[in-house]
Design a protein around this motif. Sequence first.
Motif, PDB file in Angstrom:
ATOM      1  N   UNK A   1       9.124  13.232  16.457  1.00 40.57           N
ATOM      2  CA  UNK A   1       9.090  13.559  17.876  1.00 40.57           C
ATOM      3  C   UNK A   1       7.872  12.915  18.511  1.00 40.57           C
ATOM      4  N   UNK A   2       7.031  13.740  19.145  1.00 40.95           N
ATOM      5  CA  UNK A   2       5.807  13.243  19.787  1.00 40.95           C
ATOM      6  C   UNK A   2       4.588  13.321  18.880  1.00 40.95           C
ATOM      7  N   UNK A   3       4.763  13.780  17.644  1.00 37.55           N
ATOM      8  CA  UNK A   3       3.626  13.984  16.748  1.00 37.55           C
ATOM      9  C   UNK A   3       3.502  12.859  15.731  1.00 37.55           C
ATOM     10  N   UNK A   4       2.271  12.434  15.499  1.00 33.13           N
ATOM     11  CA  UNK A   4       1.996  11.448  14.456  1.00 33.13           C
ATOM     12  C   UNK A   4       1.978  12.176  13.118  1.00 33.13           C
ATOM     13  N   UNK A   5       2.809  11.722  12.210  1.00 36.20           N
ATOM     14  CA  UNK A   5       2.879  12.290  10.869  1.00 36.20           C
ATOM     15  C   UNK A   5       1.850  11.613   9.969  1.00 36.20           C
ATOM     16  N   UNK A   6       1.720  10.293  10.113  1.00 32.88           N
ATOM     17  CA  UNK A   6       0.785   9.542   9.289  1.00 32.88           C
ATOM     18  C   UNK A   6       0.785   8.085   9.674  1.00 32.88           C
ATOM     19  N   UNK A   7      -0.038   7.315   8.992  1.00 35.74           N
ATOM     20  CA  UNK A   7      -0.075   5.876   9.207  1.00 35.74           C
ATOM     21  C   UNK A   7      -0.377   5.194   7.883  1.00 35.74           C
ATOM     22  N   UNK A   8      -0.077   3.896   7.841  1.00 35.48           N
ATOM     23  CA  UNK A   8      -0.407   3.116   6.650  1.00 35.48           C
ATOM     24  C   UNK A   8      -0.630   1.668   7.031  1.00 35.48           C
ATOM     25  N   UNK A   9      -1.384   0.979   6.176  1.00 34.85           N
ATOM     26  CA  UNK A   9      -1.600  -0.452   6.344  1.00 34.85           C
ATOM     27  C   UNK A   9      -1.168  -1.162   5.066  1.00 34.85           C
ATOM     28  N   UNK A  10      -0.615  -2.340   5.257  1.00 31.42           N
ATOM     29  CA  UNK A  10      -0.148  -3.172   4.155  1.00 31.42           C
ATOM     30  C   UNK A  10      -0.681  -4.587   4.324  1.00 31.42           C
ATOM     31  N   UNK A  11      -0.856  -5.266   3.221  1.00 25.21           N
ATOM     32  CA  UNK A  11      -1.225  -6.672   3.254  1.00 25.21           C
ATOM     33  C   UNK A  11      -0.423  -7.411   2.195  1.00 25.21           C
ATOM     34  N   UNK A  12      -0.304  -8.709   2.401  1.00 26.67           N
ATOM     35  CA  UNK A  12       0.377  -9.549   1.425  1.00 26.67           C
ATOM     36  C   UNK A  12      -0.652 -10.398   0.701  1.00 26.67           C
ATOM     37  N   UNK A  13      -0.469 -10.505  -0.606  1.00 25.02           N
ATOM     38  CA  UNK A  13      -1.327 -11.354  -1.414  1.00 25.02           C
ATOM     39  C   UNK A  13      -0.442 -12.227  -2.297  1.00 25.02           C
ATOM     40  N   UNK A  14      -1.070 -13.053  -3.094  1.00 23.53           N
ATOM     41  CA  UNK A  14      -0.347 -13.948  -3.992  1.00 23.53           C
ATOM     42  C   UNK A  14      -1.073 -13.997  -5.324  1.00 23.53           C
ATOM     43  N   UNK A  15      -0.289 -13.979  -6.379  1.00 22.34           N
ATOM     44  CA  UNK A  15      -0.843 -14.132  -7.725  1.00 22.34           C
ATOM     45  C   UNK A  15       0.239 -14.687  -8.639  1.00 22.34           C
ATOM     46  N   UNK A  16      -0.126 -15.639  -9.468  1.00 26.08           N
ATOM     47  CA  UNK A  16       0.824 -16.130 -10.458  1.00 26.08           C
ATOM     48  C   UNK A  16       1.191 -15.009 -11.420  1.00 26.08           C
ATOM     49  N   UNK A  17       0.195 -14.193 -11.767  1.00 27.48           N
ATOM     50  CA  UNK A  17       0.419 -13.089 -12.702  1.00 27.48           C
ATOM     51  C   UNK A  17       1.411 -12.075 -12.126  1.00 27.48           C
ATOM     52  N   UNK A  18       1.425 -11.942 -10.791  1.00 34.36           N
ATOM     53  CA  UNK A  18       2.348 -11.007 -10.134  1.00 34.36           C
ATOM     54  C   UNK A  18       3.669 -11.681  -9.765  1.00 34.36           C
ATOM     55  N   UNK A  19       3.873 -12.888 -10.245  1.00 35.18           N
ATOM     56  CA  UNK A  19       5.101 -13.630  -9.984  1.00 35.18           C
ATOM     57  C   UNK A  19       5.252 -14.005  -8.519  1.00 35.18           C
ATOM     58  N   UNK A  20       4.134 -14.334  -7.883  1.00 30.99           N
ATOM     59  CA  UNK A  20       4.191 -14.791  -6.493  1.00 30.99           C
ATOM     60  C   UNK A  20       3.602 -13.791  -5.524  1.00 30.99           C
ATOM     61  N   UNK A  21       4.183 -13.744  -4.343  1.00 32.97           N
ATOM     62  CA  UNK A  21       3.684 -12.854  -3.297  1.00 32.97           C
ATOM     63  C   UNK A  21       3.995 -11.394  -3.636  1.00 32.97           C
ATOM     64  N   UNK A  22       3.049 -10.539  -3.275  1.00 36.53           N
ATOM     65  CA  UNK A  22       3.224  -9.106  -3.515  1.00 36.53           C
ATOM     66  C   UNK A  22       2.487  -8.334  -2.429  1.00 36.53           C
ATOM     67  N   UNK A  23       2.765  -7.055  -2.350  1.00 29.82           N
ATOM     68  CA  UNK A  23       2.165  -6.215  -1.321  1.00 29.82           C
ATOM     69  C   UNK A  23       1.031  -5.374  -1.850  1.00 29.82           C
ATOM     70  N   UNK A  24       0.104  -5.098  -0.946  1.00 29.88           N
ATOM     71  CA  UNK A  24      -1.012  -4.202  -1.258  1.00 29.88           C
ATOM     72  C   UNK A  24      -1.012  -3.103  -0.202  1.00 29.88           C
ATOM     73  N   UNK A  25      -0.937  -1.878  -0.648  1.00 30.98           N
ATOM     74  CA  UNK A  25      -1.078  -0.736   0.252  1.00 30.98           C
ATOM     75  C   UNK A  25      -2.576  -0.502   0.383  1.00 30.98           C
ATOM     76  N   UNK A  26      -3.105  -0.784   1.560  1.00 27.09           N
ATOM     77  CA  UNK A  26      -4.550  -0.658   1.745  1.00 27.09           C
ATOM     78  C   UNK A  26      -4.969   0.742   2.170  1.00 27.09           C
ATOM     79  N   UNK A  27      -4.274   1.299   3.119  1.00 28.17           N
ATOM     80  CA  UNK A  27      -4.618   2.637   3.608  1.00 28.17           C
ATOM     81  C   UNK A  27      -3.343   3.435   3.845  1.00 28.17           C
TER      82      UNK A  27
END
Length: 150
Positions: A59-85
């Motif tokens: 509704x009109x209420x904030x339940x929560x928030x989050x931030x995400x970023x994309x990174x890259x690593x060969x070990x991770x098989x390419x691009x992957x996500x990072x939940x920052x907050x």
Amino acid sequence: MQLIQLKPEQSKDEITDYITKLFTELSGPDRVPDEAAFAHMFEQWSGDLRHWVYKLMEGDEVVGFFTLAESFSFFADGRYGIINEVWVEPKFRSQGAGRTILGHIKEFARMKGWKRLDVTAPAEEKWLRTYAFYQQNGFKLTGKKLKFLL
């Protein structure tokens, strides 16, 4: 519940408010970045297409928030996500809001073609419940995270 993306150009004050709440809860009000630090962070974020901020509304209420970023690593098989907050309004905790947020994050990750999501939970003992929450939602321990401040 409705998921809304927040862009730095239109939502600086709102994002600053959520980050302030998160910092205050995690580390106390003395660790909240000052106005100049926030300005610097927003400047760094400007035009970066590899970082996202969302809020979850009921509704009109904030339940929560989050931030995400994309990174890259060969070990991770390419691009992957990072939940920052991730932050959930206290009155919505233990009611499935965190699980709902993780569901949205996982769906976002699938849309981006990521094969992996990383998250770091606070190390202090008072946050063991947060660590357990991520494990209960399918996250696996992959090792200890270290940092070097410059």
